[in-house]
Design a protein around this motif. Structure first.
Motif, mmCIF file in Angstrom:
data_model
loop_
_atom_site.group_PDB
_atom_site.id
_atom_site.type_symbol
_atom_site.label_atom_id
_atom_site.label_comp_id
_atom_site.label_asym_id
_atom_site.label_seq_id
_atom_site.Cartn_x
_atom_site.Cartn_y
_atom_site.Cartn_z
ATOM 1 N N ASP A 1 -11.110 -0.964 3.025
ATOM 2 C CA ASP A 1 -10.708 0.210 2.257
ATOM 3 C C ASP A 1 -11.355 1.465 2.833
ATOM 4 O OD1 ASP A 1 -9.418 1.711 0.275
ATOM 5 O OD2 ASP A 1 -11.107 1.493 -1.116
ATOM 6 N N PRO B 1 -7.277 -1.742 5.427
ATOM 7 C CA PRO B 1 -7.277 -2.271 4.063
ATOM 8 C C PRO B 1 -8.358 -3.316 3.812
ATOM 9 C CG PRO B 1 -5.476 -3.205 5.319
ATOM 10 C CD PRO B 1 -6.082 -2.137 6.184
ATOM 11 N N TYR C 1 0.828 -1.202 0.000
ATOM 12 C CA TYR C 1 0.000 0.000 0.000
ATOM 13 C C TYR C 1 0.868 1.260 0.000
ATOM 14 C CZ TYR C 1 -3.649 -3.292 1.335
ATOM 15 O OH TYR C 1 -4.521 -4.365 1.359
ATOM 16 N N GLY D 1 -7.432 2.641 -4.033
ATOM 17 C CA GLY D 1 -8.260 2.621 -2.844
ATOM 18 C C GLY D 1 -8.826 4.008 -2.578
ATOM 19 N N GLN D 2 -9.393 4.191 -1.410
ATOM 20 C CA GLN D 2 -10.049 5.443 -1.061
ATOM 21 C C GLN D 2 -9.051 6.557 -0.715
ATOM 22 O OE1 GLN D 2 -13.407 6.149 -1.132
ATOM 23 N NE2 GLN D 2 -13.533 4.135 -2.134
#
Length: 331
Positions: free
Chosen positions: A126, A123, A57, A80-81
């Motif tokens: 998310d 994660p 990430y 992702g967000q």
């Protein structure tokens, strides 16, 4: 030795994930890694690169940028967000499979402000969330973080963006009880550095004392300060970091060694590519092969016998932001 190898079309990138690790051999070299489908991460710096489970990430950075997620099995990047607020100049820690961000800055150069709360990224869902409030009188950014026995240790940092008010503080946060404790101050202040725990000791490596506008890059710190988490005492390693630099990033590898990567200094335009390794048993340094691309303001991951870096900035300062990823075999 049993190996787990990626599909044959990626062997040109030297990617064979090994289940066994050891010390790196002098013949090891960094190699470029590209996604199988041509996907790329969001460019960023003053950010973080971490592993949780089987995925990597990239988080944070100047501006509000979505998470970039790399799956080493499919060799692809996905998005992702976005975080709820701009988050930069931080060292993340992973606790209970979530990313905890403490001691980060937000806002524009040179007067960035420390974030008042713990920021958490999950994660599995998310999702971003706000955690505990950081005590007002202990807030700072560009701090070094590490986890030891279910507690998060926060060292040093800077209070007033890049302008000054450097801290020698050491605090410990218990995420189970949301309580904070002040510990003995470090021997010297620093920002733009990282911290790591090896055995029962917390190591503070590299960094500087930023003082915009006239002396941002040059007041570098070469000494490695060590906090004994059992004894509650500080010491300093006699041998300094061979290449003093700030904006570097760390990883721990077998045989109790700390890998120091990248960084920036005032005496060169390009970000540093050096890889220097601290043998914590001997208190001495080794030089390993430099990265292909110098970079600062990101992180390093150890995964199945390999050291992996991604993103960051290629020059001193804020540009160019990078999309590249590199891998180094720990043989």
């Amino acid at each position: 030795m049993k190996n787990i190898c990626l599909p044959i079309y990626l062997l040109v990138f030297g990617l064979c994930w090994s289940l066994n690790t050891g010390s790196a051999q002098s013949g090891s070299q960094w190699e470029s890694l590209s996604a199988a489908d041509g996907s790329e991460p969001v460019q960023r710096h003053e950010a973080a690169f971490v592993r949780i489970g089987e995925k990597f990430y990239l988080l944070g950075g100047r501006g509000i940028r979505p998470v970039s997620i790399y799956d080493p099995q499919s060799q692809t990047w996905t998005l992702g967000q976005k975080p709820p607020v701009e988050i930069h100049h931080f060292q993340p820690v992973v606790y209970n499979d979530k990313v905890y961000i403490i001691g980060a800055l937000t806002g524009q150069y040179p007067g960035e402000t420390p974030l008042p709360k713990v920021i958490i990224y999950d994660p599995a869902t998310d999702e971003w969330s706000e955690g505990a409030t950081i005590p007002e009188n202990r807030r700072r950014g560009s701090a070094g973080l590490s986890v030891y026995k279910d507690k998060i240790y926060i060292a040093c940092g800077i209070k007033d963006g890049h302008r000054g008010d450097h801290k020698t503080w050491l605090d410990v946060y218990d995420p189970q009880t949301n309580t904070w404790e002040q510990l003995p101050d470090a021997p010297r202040a620093r920002d733009h550095f990282q911290a790591v725990v090896v055995k029962h000791k917390l190591y503070l490596v590299g960094g500087r004392r930023s003082a915009a506008p006239d002396n941002v890059f040059n007041d570098l710190e070469g000494k490695v300060d060590v906090y004994d988490l059992k004894k509650g005492t500080w010491s300093t390693i006699s041998e300094e970091l061979p290449t003093k630099r700030a904006g570097l990033f760390l990883a721990t590898v077998p045989k109790n060694k700390i890998v120091v990567l990248g960084g920036e200094t005032g005496d060169q335009q390009l970000a540093h590519s050096e890889m220097e390794v601290l043998n914590t048993k001997k208190g001495s340094w080794e030089s390993w092969s430099p990265m292909i691309q110098g970079r600062h303001g990101t992180g390093a991951i150890v995964y199945k016998g390999q050291l992996i870096v991604a993103s960051g900035c290629g020059n001193r300062g804020g540009s160019p932001e990078l999309k590249t990823m590199e891998v180094y075999n720990l043989k």
